[in-house]
Design a protein around this motif. Structure first.
Motif, mmCIF file in Angstrom:
data_model
loop_
_atom_site.group_PDB
_atom_site.id
_atom_site.type_symbol
_atom_site.label_atom_id
_atom_site.label_comp_id
_atom_site.label_asym_id
_atom_site.label_seq_id
_atom_site.Cartn_x
_atom_site.Cartn_y
_atom_site.Cartn_z
ATOM 1 N N VAL A 40 0.845 -1.202 0.000
ATOM 2 C CA VAL A 40 0.000 0.000 0.000
ATOM 3 C C VAL A 40 0.878 1.248 0.000
ATOM 4 N N ALA A 41 1.900 1.265 0.845
ATOM 5 C CA ALA A 41 2.816 2.410 0.901
ATOM 6 C C ALA A 41 3.551 2.581 -0.429
ATOM 7 N N ALA A 42 3.933 1.465 -1.063
ATOM 8 C CA ALA A 42 4.634 1.535 -2.353
ATOM 9 C C ALA A 42 3.744 2.168 -3.412
ATOM 10 N N PHE A 43 2.498 1.731 -3.502
ATOM 11 C CA PHE A 43 1.597 2.291 -4.509
ATOM 12 C C PHE A 43 1.270 3.741 -4.217
ATOM 13 N N ALA A 44 1.118 4.099 -2.944
ATOM 14 C CA ALA A 44 0.839 5.496 -2.593
ATOM 15 C C ALA A 44 2.017 6.387 -2.972
ATOM 16 N N ALA A 45 3.232 5.954 -2.677
ATOM 17 C CA ALA A 45 4.409 6.757 -3.031
ATOM 18 C C ALA A 45 4.591 6.836 -4.537
ATOM 19 N N LEU A 46 4.340 5.739 -5.245
ATOM 20 C CA LEU A 46 4.426 5.753 -6.708
ATOM 21 C C LEU A 46 3.384 6.702 -7.293
ATOM 22 N N ALA A 47 2.168 6.663 -6.783
ATOM 23 C CA ALA A 47 1.112 7.566 -7.253
ATOM 24 C C ALA A 47 1.481 9.021 -7.011
ATOM 25 N N TRP A 48 2.062 9.302 -5.848
ATOM 26 C CA TRP A 48 2.460 10.680 -5.547
ATOM 27 C C TRP A 48 3.542 11.139 -6.510
ATOM 28 N N ALA A 49 4.507 10.277 -6.788
ATOM 29 C CA ALA A 49 5.599 10.634 -7.703
ATOM 30 C C ALA A 49 5.056 10.926 -9.099
ATOM 31 N N ILE A 50 4.114 10.113 -9.558
ATOM 32 C CA ILE A 50 3.535 10.329 -10.887
ATOM 33 C C ILE A 50 2.690 11.591 -10.904
ATOM 34 N N LYS A 51 1.977 11.840 -9.833
ATOM 35 C CA LYS A 51 1.146 13.045 -9.741
ATOM 36 C C LYS A 51 1.993 14.311 -9.837
ATOM 37 N N HIS A 52 3.229 14.234 -9.376
ATOM 38 C CA HIS A 52 4.096 15.409 -9.344
ATOM 39 C C HIS A 52 5.146 15.363 -10.467
ATOM 40 N N ASP A 53 4.655 15.207 -11.686
ATOM 41 C CA ASP A 53 5.422 15.434 -12.919
ATOM 42 C C ASP A 53 6.426 14.366 -13.316
ATOM 43 N N LEU A 54 6.365 13.200 -12.762
ATOM 44 C CA LEU A 54 7.208 12.118 -13.260
ATOM 45 C C LEU A 54 6.407 11.376 -14.330
ATOM 46 N N PRO A 55 6.948 11.201 -15.527
ATOM 47 C CA PRO A 55 6.205 10.475 -16.562
ATOM 48 C C PRO A 55 5.887 9.050 -16.105
ATOM 49 N N VAL A 56 4.684 8.593 -16.392
ATOM 50 C CA VAL A 56 4.227 7.285 -15.937
ATOM 51 C C VAL A 56 5.150 6.176 -16.430
#
Length: 107
Positions: A40-56
């Protein structure tokens, strides 16, 4: 800052995957809770990174590729899994693919 969250996502994913064996098929409560919480923490951190301008594509390539390389290393060092030329070559190819995607898609 997004790359720090991506590194956190990778670390949590590696932790969760490393815990899979000790969950014994999700029959042991606390290892299972720790494993699922890590995911859960991994997906939340990945989602945050993508939300803040990292290309998917770049984020996912780094997350899955570097996580795979880390899990292979953990398996060999801590879980007594055998090392082979094919395993090493596979990890080198995965890391190379992540690097190429990063160079071509991060800008």
């Amino acid at each position: 800052m997004p790359y720090l969250f991506l590194l956190g996502a990778i670390a949590f994913e590696v932790l969760g995957t490393s815990l899979l064996k000790v969950t014994e098929g999700f029959t042991r409560l606390w290892p299972t809770v720790a494993c699922l919480g890590s995911y859960v923490a991994a997906f939340a951190a990945l989602a945050w990174a993508i939300k803040h301008d990292l290309p998917v594509g770049v984020a996912y390539a780094m997350w899955s590729g570097l996580g795979t390389a880390a899990i292979v290393a953990i398996g060999v060092v801590f879980l007594n899994e055998p090392i082979s030329f094919q395993k090493i070559a596979g990890v080198v190819l995965v890391i190379g693919g992540v690097a190429v995607l990063n160079l071509g898609g991060a800008h």
